[in-house]
Enzyme design. Sequence first.
Site, PDB file in Angstrom:
ATOM      1  N   ASN A 112      40.417  49.072  41.299  1.00  0.00           N
ATOM      2  CA  ASN A 112      40.688  50.503  41.076  1.00  0.00           C
ATOM      3  C   ASN A 112      40.175  51.056  39.752  1.00  0.00           C
ATOM      4  O   ASN A 112      39.814  52.218  39.661  1.00  0.00           O
ATOM      5  CB  ASN A 112      42.184  50.799  41.275  1.00  0.00           C
ATOM      6  N   SER A 186      47.171  42.582  43.703  1.00  0.00           N
ATOM      7  CA  SER A 186      48.405  42.797  44.461  1.00  0.00           C
ATOM      8  C   SER A 186      49.383  41.638  44.287  1.00  0.00           C
ATOM      9  O   SER A 186      48.997  40.524  43.921  1.00  0.00           O
ATOM     10  CB  SER A 186      48.056  42.948  45.942  1.00  0.00           C
ATOM     11  N   GLU A 207      48.846  40.460  36.471  1.00  0.00           N
ATOM     12  CA  GLU A 207      49.031  41.906  36.292  1.00  0.00           C
ATOM     13  C   GLU A 207      49.096  42.505  37.689  1.00  0.00           C
ATOM     14  O   GLU A 207      48.061  42.706  38.331  1.00  0.00           O
ATOM     15  CB  GLU A 207      47.850  42.493  35.492  1.00  0.00           C
ATOM     16  N   CYS A 241      47.640  51.572  39.118  1.00  0.00           N
ATOM     17  CA  CYS A 241      48.802  50.679  39.236  1.00  0.00           C
ATOM     18  C   CYS A 241      50.053  51.265  38.599  1.00  0.00           C
ATOM     19  O   CYS A 241      51.156  51.046  39.077  1.00  0.00           O
ATOM     20  CB  CYS A 241      48.489  49.316  38.647  1.00  0.00           C
TER      21      CYS A 241
HETATM   22  P1  NAD Z   1      43.932  42.477  45.650  1.00  0.00           P
HETATM   23  O1  NAD Z   1      45.060  41.578  45.332  1.00  0.00           O
HETATM   24  O2  NAD Z   1      43.612  42.746  47.065  1.00  0.00           O
HETATM   25  O3  NAD Z   1      42.571  41.913  44.996  1.00  0.00           O
HETATM   26  C1  NAD Z   1      42.474  41.493  43.653  1.00  0.00           C
HETATM   27  C2  NAD Z   1      41.461  40.375  43.542  1.00  0.00           C
HETATM   28  O4  NAD Z   1      41.858  39.258  44.329  1.00  0.00           O
HETATM   29  C3  NAD Z   1      40.057  40.756  43.985  1.00  0.00           C
HETATM   30  O5  NAD Z   1      39.131  40.266  43.031  1.00  0.00           O
HETATM   31  C4  NAD Z   1      39.911  40.065  45.325  1.00  0.00           C
HETATM   32  O6  NAD Z   1      38.592  39.630  45.580  1.00  0.00           O
HETATM   33  C5  NAD Z   1      40.821  38.863  45.205  1.00  0.00           C
HETATM   34  N1  NAD Z   1      41.444  38.505  46.499  1.00  0.00           N
HETATM   35  C6  NAD Z   1      41.839  39.364  47.491  1.00  0.00           C
HETATM   36  N2  NAD Z   1      42.422  38.688  48.509  1.00  0.00           N
HETATM   37  C7  NAD Z   1      42.392  37.383  48.142  1.00  0.00           C
HETATM   38  C8  NAD Z   1      42.842  36.166  48.774  1.00  0.00           C
HETATM   39  N3  NAD Z   1      43.434  36.185  49.972  1.00  0.00           N
HETATM   40  N4  NAD Z   1      42.651  35.005  48.125  1.00  0.00           N
HETATM   41  C9  NAD Z   1      42.065  34.978  46.904  1.00  0.00           C
HETATM   42  N5  NAD Z   1      41.607  36.087  46.270  1.00  0.00           N
HETATM   43  C10 NAD Z   1      41.756  37.258  46.875  1.00  0.00           C
HETATM   44  O7  NAD Z   1      44.237  43.818  44.831  1.00  0.00           O
HETATM   45  P2  NAD Z   1      43.400  45.180  44.778  1.00  0.00           P
HETATM   46  O8  NAD Z   1      43.427  45.833  46.107  1.00  0.00           O
HETATM   47  O9  NAD Z   1      42.067  44.924  44.151  1.00  0.00           O
HETATM   48  O10 NAD Z   1      44.249  46.018  43.743  1.00  0.00           O
HETATM   49  C11 NAD Z   1      45.374  46.746  44.116  1.00  0.00           C
HETATM   50  C12 NAD Z   1      46.637  46.119  43.580  1.00  0.00           C
HETATM   51  O11 NAD Z   1      46.468  45.738  42.234  1.00  0.00           O
HETATM   52  C13 NAD Z   1      47.807  47.097  43.553  1.00  0.00           C
HETATM   53  O12 NAD Z   1      48.974  46.424  43.928  1.00  0.00           O
HETATM   54  C14 NAD Z   1      47.891  47.528  42.091  1.00  0.00           C
HETATM   55  O13 NAD Z   1      49.150  47.978  41.688  1.00  0.00           O
HETATM   56  C15 NAD Z   1      47.489  46.261  41.415  1.00  0.00           C
HETATM   57  N6  NAD Z   1      46.952  46.548  40.098  1.00  0.00           N
HETATM   58  C16 NAD Z   1      47.642  46.135  39.013  1.00  0.00           C
HETATM   59  C17 NAD Z   1      47.164  46.414  37.734  1.00  0.00           C
HETATM   60  C18 NAD Z   1      47.888  45.982  36.506  1.00  0.00           C
HETATM   61  O14 NAD Z   1      47.308  46.076  35.425  1.00  0.00           O
HETATM   62  N7  NAD Z   1      49.136  45.550  36.590  1.00  0.00           N
HETATM   63  C19 NAD Z   1      45.962  47.119  37.600  1.00  0.00           C
HETATM   64  C20 NAD Z   1      45.298  47.520  38.747  1.00  0.00           C
HETATM   65  C21 NAD Z   1      45.783  47.213  39.991  1.00  0.00           C
END
Ligand code: NAD
Length: 426
Positions: A112, A186, A207, A241
């Site tokens: 994001n 996530s 995070e 987030c």
């Molecule tokens: P996501 O968990 O789908 O993906 C994050 C990363 O994990 C990506 O690089 C992706 O390639 C990898 N990934 C996805 N599925 C995977 C799996 N099954 N096995 C291994 N790796 C995998 O998250 P997103 O859609 O990129 O981001 C959205 C989420 O992130 C929301 O919940 C948001 O609140 C959170 N977020 C948190 C922060 C923070 O600083 N706390 C910042 C931004 C987003």
Amino acid sequence: MKTLIQSQRDFFNSNQTKSIDFRIAQLLKLRKLLQANEQILNEAIYADFQKSAFDTYTNELSILYAEIDESVRKIKNWASRKRVTTNLVNLPAKSYIVPEPLGVCLIIGAWNYPYQLSFGPAIAAIAAGNTVVLKPSELPIRTSQVMAKMINENFDPAFFKVVEGSIPETNALLAERFDKIFFTGSVAVGKIVYQAAAKYLTPVTLELGGKSPAIITDAANLKLHVKRIIWAKFINAGQTCIAPDYILLPKSLEQEFLTLAKAEIAQEHFAVANDNYVQIINTKNVQRLANLLDPAKVYCGGGFNEQTRVFEPTIMQQVSFDDKIMQEEIFGPILPVITYENLDEAISEIKKREKPLSCYVFTSSTTLKNKIINELSFGSGAINECIMQITNSNMPFGGVGESGIGAYHGEFGFKTFSHFKSMLEK
Ligand code: NAD
């Protein structure tokens, strides 16, 4: 992956990253590269989800420049040994704490804020003297490609390497041994990362996300507060987030809030026809958001287009905690409004759920402000403001409970990627 990680381990063991001059040189090199490539970075992120150059500068690149500048300015101090008092039983002796880098670090980014969430942790890891394998999110594919090209053509892969890919590549990385894993994303994937890290007892920072409430207690400055809430909610089309996920307010303020919020959304800045109105990252997420809508409760907005991935800023009224929209993090431009009869009831509803990443309080009452700060647990928050706490690097940024483990920004980032070695010298 094995060869890459071994080469980073060999590089780390050569002690080159221990030099403060080396770290500063690498940080300045990264800053120069980001500046030189600003236009390419802007074009990539615009092509991925229509994020404007203005938004990219204000909420991605300028934050990275500030992190680099602060690290370069303070790194000598952060990395220096800290003398502490020696306890009586050990005297005569001296005692000191030695910060040391952890080693080979894996950073997994979310989509994001692709530049900020990939390079931000990388800056902290480099400042602390580590080597970095960075895996950006594959969803904004062009930003991932641009980051890989920029880093891989300019840095020694034994020191800093971008590995592109989705689940298989991430899993291949997670199967290897790292000295630190820093993950943004996530809760569900955070659990996968945590499990993979357990195999080698690798320290992790997670995070994550959650449902961050914005609680309004009274009508003081309501117009200004609504302006701040609407901006924080709909910037990046709600894909932030720490955006306020939903509103909690006294029943008596509901109509006034709705009227003010609708007027605020009517501005040019939030017009979906605007070329700079950020798109939802992919069709799957447009469908997910559409599925959360209850047409009977839409107060304004509610329109979306699966082809263009544009989703109108939407407000839902008369929402209850049992509604579908309240069962998961929204992460999109829908703002549910829930009313409460008394504040204790609202606080107890929040306590029944997972600890949020953020909480915002809009109040003129010192008593109520302190009540909420004392009674609720959440990662970070703000009073009479939303999301701007993230910009102050004198405070740690991170979650608690299901919204995350650990924190970073400024010196907290340096600490996250360091071990503090306690030394007693006779
Ligand atoms: P996501 O968990 O789908 O993906 C994050 C990363 O994990 C990506 O690089 C992706 O390639 C990898 N990934 C996805 N599925 C995977 C799996 N099954 N096995 C291994 N790796 C995998 O998250 P997103 O859609 O990129 O981001 C959205 C989420 O992130 C929301 O919940 C948001 O609140 C959170 N977020 C948190 C922060 C923070 O600083 N706390 C910042 C931004 C987003």
